[in-house]
Motif scaffolding. Structure first.
Motif, PDB file in Angstrom:
ATOM      1  N   HIS A  19     -15.474  15.032  45.139  1.00 49.98           N
ATOM      2  CA  HIS A  19     -16.357  16.091  44.284  1.00 49.98           C
ATOM      3  C   HIS A  19     -16.885  16.940  45.329  1.00 49.98           C
ATOM      4  CE1 HIS A  19     -20.028  17.505  42.380  1.00 49.98           C
ATOM      5  NE2 HIS A  19     -18.999  17.851  41.571  1.00 49.98           N
ATOM      6  N   LEU A  20     -16.577  18.342  44.947  1.00 51.57           N
ATOM      7  CA  LEU A  20     -17.092  19.579  45.820  1.00 51.57           C
ATOM      8  C   LEU A  20     -17.787  20.474  44.967  1.00 51.57           C
ATOM      9  CD1 LEU A  20     -13.896  19.953  47.840  1.00 51.57           C
ATOM     10  CD2 LEU A  20     -15.764  19.129  48.730  1.00 51.57           C
ATOM     11  N   THR A  21     -18.860  20.958  45.418  1.00 53.46           N
ATOM     12  CA  THR A  21     -19.515  22.247  44.926  1.00 53.46           C
ATOM     13  C   THR A  21     -19.613  23.141  46.036  1.00 53.46           C
ATOM     14  OG1 THR A  21     -20.888  20.902  43.343  1.00 53.46           O
ATOM     15  CG2 THR A  21     -21.993  22.846  43.553  1.00 53.46           C
ATOM     16  N   ILE A  22     -18.938  24.372  45.653  1.00 57.09           N
ATOM     17  CA  ILE A  22     -18.687  25.237  46.902  1.00 57.09           C
ATOM     18  C   ILE A  22     -18.906  26.788  46.162  1.00 57.09           C
ATOM     19  CG2 ILE A  22     -17.337  23.666  48.204  1.00 57.09           C
ATOM     20  CD1 ILE A  22     -15.005  25.561  47.130  1.00 57.09           C
ATOM     21  N   ALA A  23     -19.062  27.843  47.118  1.00 62.69           N
ATOM     22  CA  ALA A  23     -18.930  29.021  46.433  1.00 62.69           C
ATOM     23  C   ALA A  23     -17.651  29.552  46.587  1.00 62.69           C
ATOM     24  CB  ALA A  23     -19.560  29.813  47.836  1.00 62.69           C
ATOM     25  N   ARG A  24     -17.284  30.417  45.620  1.00 59.91           N
ATOM     26  CA  ARG A  24     -15.988  30.491  45.122  1.00 59.91           C
ATOM     27  C   ARG A  24     -15.141  31.010  46.203  1.00 59.91           C
ATOM     28  NH1 ARG A  24     -14.574  31.209  39.881  1.00 59.91           N
ATOM     29  NH2 ARG A  24     -16.291  31.084  38.167  1.00 59.91           N
ATOM     30  N   GLU A  26     -14.974  29.900  49.424  1.00 59.01           N
ATOM     31  CA  GLU A  26     -14.610  28.697  50.122  1.00 59.01           C
ATOM     32  C   GLU A  26     -13.299  28.091  49.853  1.00 59.01           C
ATOM     33  OE1 GLU A  26     -17.826  26.371  51.397  1.00 59.01           O
ATOM     34  OE2 GLU A  26     -19.169  27.725  50.476  1.00 59.01           O
ATOM     35  N   ILE A  27     -12.976  28.220  48.571  1.00 58.25           N
ATOM     36  CA  ILE A  27     -11.743  27.340  47.967  1.00 58.25           C
ATOM     37  C   ILE A  27     -10.494  27.259  49.175  1.00 58.25           C
ATOM     38  CG2 ILE A  27     -10.707  29.365  46.643  1.00 58.25           C
ATOM     39  CD1 ILE A  27     -11.321  25.929  44.899  1.00 58.25           C
ATOM     40  N   GLN A  28     -10.166  28.345  49.350  1.00 57.62           N
ATOM     41  CA  GLN A  28      -8.758  28.171  50.241  1.00 57.62           C
ATOM     42  C   GLN A  28      -9.386  27.485  51.524  1.00 57.62           C
ATOM     43  OE1 GLN A  28      -7.456  32.310  50.613  1.00 57.62           O
ATOM     44  NE2 GLN A  28      -6.347  32.018  48.842  1.00 57.62           N
ATOM     45  N   ARG A  29     -10.388  27.366  52.027  1.00 58.71           N
ATOM     46  CA  ARG A  29     -10.878  26.609  53.179  1.00 58.71           C
ATOM     47  C   ARG A  29     -10.875  25.168  53.078  1.00 58.71           C
ATOM     48  NH1 ARG A  29     -15.545  25.124  55.285  1.00 58.71           N
ATOM     49  NH2 ARG A  29     -16.861  25.942  53.728  1.00 58.71           N
ATOM     50  N   VAL A  30     -11.433  24.662  52.066  1.00 64.42           N
ATOM     51  CA  VAL A  30     -11.865  23.455  51.569  1.00 64.42           C
ATOM     52  C   VAL A  30     -10.821  22.506  50.951  1.00 64.42           C
ATOM     53  CG1 VAL A  30     -14.390  23.833  51.576  1.00 64.42           C
ATOM     54  CG2 VAL A  30     -12.936  23.742  49.419  1.00 64.42           C
ATOM     55  N   MET A  31      -9.748  23.270  50.202  1.00 64.87           N
ATOM     56  CA  MET A  31      -8.905  22.408  49.467  1.00 64.87           C
ATOM     57  C   MET A  31      -7.556  21.876  50.323  1.00 64.87           C
ATOM     58  SD  MET A  31      -8.043  21.961  46.347  1.00 64.87           S
ATOM     59  CE  MET A  31      -8.652  23.253  45.356  1.00 64.87           C
ATOM     60  N   HIS A  57     -12.200  20.721  37.147  1.00 65.33           N
ATOM     61  CA  HIS A  57     -13.067  21.586  36.970  1.00 65.33           C
ATOM     62  C   HIS A  57     -14.346  21.056  35.982  1.00 65.33           C
ATOM     63  CE1 HIS A  57     -11.869  24.516  40.042  1.00 65.33           C
ATOM     64  NE2 HIS A  57     -10.482  24.215  39.790  1.00 65.33           N
ATOM     65  N   LEU A  58     -15.423  20.597  36.627  1.00 67.84           N
ATOM     66  CA  LEU A  58     -16.610  20.128  35.698  1.00 67.84           C
ATOM     67  C   LEU A  58     -16.986  21.125  34.981  1.00 67.84           C
ATOM     68  CD1 LEU A  58     -17.989  17.454  38.163  1.00 67.84           C
ATOM     69  CD2 LEU A  58     -16.211  17.005  36.435  1.00 67.84           C
ATOM     70  N   SER A  59     -17.200  22.296  35.311  1.00 70.01           N
ATOM     71  CA  SER A  59     -17.937  23.638  34.887  1.00 70.01           C
ATOM     72  C   SER A  59     -17.318  24.685  35.669  1.00 70.01           C
ATOM     73  CB  SER A  59     -19.305  23.622  34.756  1.00 70.01           C
ATOM     74  OG  SER A  59     -19.959  23.541  36.141  1.00 70.01           O
ATOM     75  N   LEU A  60     -17.756  26.028  35.044  1.00 69.80           N
ATOM     76  CA  LEU A  60     -17.056  27.019  35.809  1.00 69.80           C
ATOM     77  C   LEU A  60     -18.561  28.009  36.152  1.00 69.80           C
ATOM     78  CD1 LEU A  60     -13.920  28.125  34.053  1.00 69.80           C
ATOM     79  CD2 LEU A  60     -14.206  26.976  36.424  1.00 69.80           C
ATOM     80  N   PRO A  61     -19.408  27.537  37.165  1.00 71.73           N
ATOM     81  CA  PRO A  61     -20.321  28.306  37.301  1.00 71.73           C
ATOM     82  C   PRO A  61     -20.205  29.751  37.817  1.00 71.73           C
ATOM     83  CG  PRO A  61     -20.640  26.432  38.782  1.00 71.73           C
ATOM     84  CD  PRO A  61     -19.472  26.290  37.830  1.00 71.73           C
ATOM     85  N   ALA A  62     -20.996  30.726  37.431  1.00 64.10           N
ATOM     86  CA  ALA A  62     -20.664  32.127  37.964  1.00 64.10           C
ATOM     87  C   ALA A  62     -20.530  32.417  39.326  1.00 64.10           C
ATOM     88  CB  ALA A  62     -21.864  33.125  37.382  1.00 64.10           C
ATOM     89  N   THR A  63     -21.230  31.494  40.129  1.00 65.71           N
ATOM     90  CA  THR A  63     -21.418  31.791  41.719  1.00 65.71           C
ATOM     91  C   THR A  63     -20.314  31.020  42.441  1.00 65.71           C
ATOM     92  OG1 THR A  63     -23.453  30.163  41.731  1.00 65.71           O
ATOM     93  CG2 THR A  63     -23.867  32.424  41.423  1.00 65.71           C
ATOM     94  N   GLY A  64     -19.876  29.930  41.940  1.00 73.02           N
ATOM     95  CA  GLY A  64     -18.907  29.031  42.526  1.00 73.02           C
ATOM     96  C   GLY A  64     -18.215  27.950  41.813  1.00 73.02           C
ATOM     97  N   TRP A  65     -17.772  26.927  42.455  1.00 75.89           N
ATOM     98  CA  TRP A  65     -17.022  25.946  41.879  1.00 75.89           C
ATOM     99  C   TRP A  65     -17.716  24.671  41.936  1.00 75.89           C
ATOM    100  CZ3 TRP A  65     -12.784  28.199  39.587  1.00 75.89           C
ATOM    101  CH2 TRP A  65     -12.452  29.549  40.297  1.00 75.89           C
ATOM    102  N   THR A 123     -13.880  24.001  22.659  1.00 76.02           N
ATOM    103  CA  THR A 123     -13.399  23.291  23.940  1.00 76.02           C
ATOM    104  C   THR A 123     -14.869  22.998  24.686  1.00 76.02           C
ATOM    105  OG1 THR A 123     -13.394  25.263  25.345  1.00 76.02           O
ATOM    106  CG2 THR A 123     -11.387  24.488  24.466  1.00 76.02           C
ATOM    107  N   GLY A 124     -14.621  22.134  25.560  1.00 75.56           N
ATOM    108  CA  GLY A 124     -15.789  21.783  26.335  1.00 75.56           C
ATOM    109  C   GLY A 124     -15.816  22.460  27.753  1.00 75.56           C
ATOM    110  N   PRO A 125     -16.791  22.314  28.655  1.00 77.35           N
ATOM    111  CA  PRO A 125     -16.985  23.150  29.723  1.00 77.35           C
ATOM    112  C   PRO A 125     -15.949  22.848  30.727  1.00 77.35           C
ATOM    113  CG  PRO A 125     -18.467  21.522  29.883  1.00 77.35           C
ATOM    114  CD  PRO A 125     -17.935  21.131  28.673  1.00 77.35           C
ATOM    115  N   ASP A 126     -15.239  21.777  31.047  1.00 73.22           N
ATOM    116  CA  ASP A 126     -14.312  21.498  31.916  1.00 73.22           C
ATOM    117  C   ASP A 126     -12.772  21.958  31.631  1.00 73.22           C
ATOM    118  OD1 ASP A 126     -14.016  19.636  29.934  1.00 73.22           O
ATOM    119  OD2 ASP A 126     -13.636  17.863  31.215  1.00 73.22           O
ATOM    120  N   LEU A 127     -12.405  21.568  32.678  1.00 70.76           N
ATOM    121  CA  LEU A 127     -10.713  21.949  32.676  1.00 70.76           C
ATOM    122  C   LEU A 127     -10.024  21.353  33.844  1.00 70.76           C
ATOM    123  CD1 LEU A 127      -9.872  24.320  34.952  1.00 70.76           C
ATOM    124  CD2 LEU A 127     -11.349  25.812  33.489  1.00 70.76           C
TER     125      LEU A 127
END
Length: 154
Positions: A19-24, A26-31, A57-65, A123-127
């Motif tokens: 599980h990760l919660t990151i800024a948008r 950061e995705i290429q750095r952490v994946m 993706h549990l949700s899509l917050p505006a500021t991150g993942w 739909t729900g919040p996840d994908l």
């Protein structure tokens, strides 16, 4: 860009995930490192993946993942470091397959979500994004396949 969307039912599937919660940005750095850690943990425990890796993706917050890098597995993983055992539950989903490079995922999701909305589905919040084929399979991004699944609530 995407195949004709369909409504289908998935089966329950054991998973291993990080599980990760990151800024948008950061995705290429952490994946890559996260996927390597997940694969190494499975290998150390003698567990083989039963299909391609995916992100939940549990949700899509505006500021991150807020998401999980996941692998389907046949037997439960023993929690180790950031790797945890999980379960992808059986569910009813809208589903499609995107053909192309990862840079086009955002536009493809927009097209898919517009279809879901126009079709009157709730739909729900996840994908889910399942990386069926990618750079490890072909250097040609036009050959890459990413399956999208959006759980339906109604």
């Amino acid at each position: 860009m995407i195949e004709t969307p369909q409504i289908s039912h998935t089966k329950a599937q054991l998973t291993a995930f990080i599980h990760l919660t990151i800024a948008r940005d950061e995705i290429q750095r952490v994946m890559g490192p996260g996927l390597s850690e997940l694969r190494a943990t499975l290998e150390a425990q003698g567990i083989q993946p039963t299909g391609p890796w995916f992100c939940h993706h549990l949700s899509l917050p505006a500021t991150g993942w807020d998401f999980e890098i996941s692998m389907p597995v046949e037997s439960p993983v023993v929690a180790s470091g950031r790797v945890k055992p999980g379960l992808r539950t059986a569910m009813r989903v809208a589903r499609t397959v995107y053909h192309g490079p990862y840079e086009g995922l955002g536009d493809a999701w927009g097209e898919f979500l517009a279809w879901i909305s126009a079709s009157g589905h709730a739909t729900g919040p996840d994908l889910y994004e399942t990386y069926v084929t990618g750079p490890e399979s072909s250097p040609d991004p036009t050959q890459w396949l990413t399956e999208f699944a959006k759980p339906l609530t109604g």
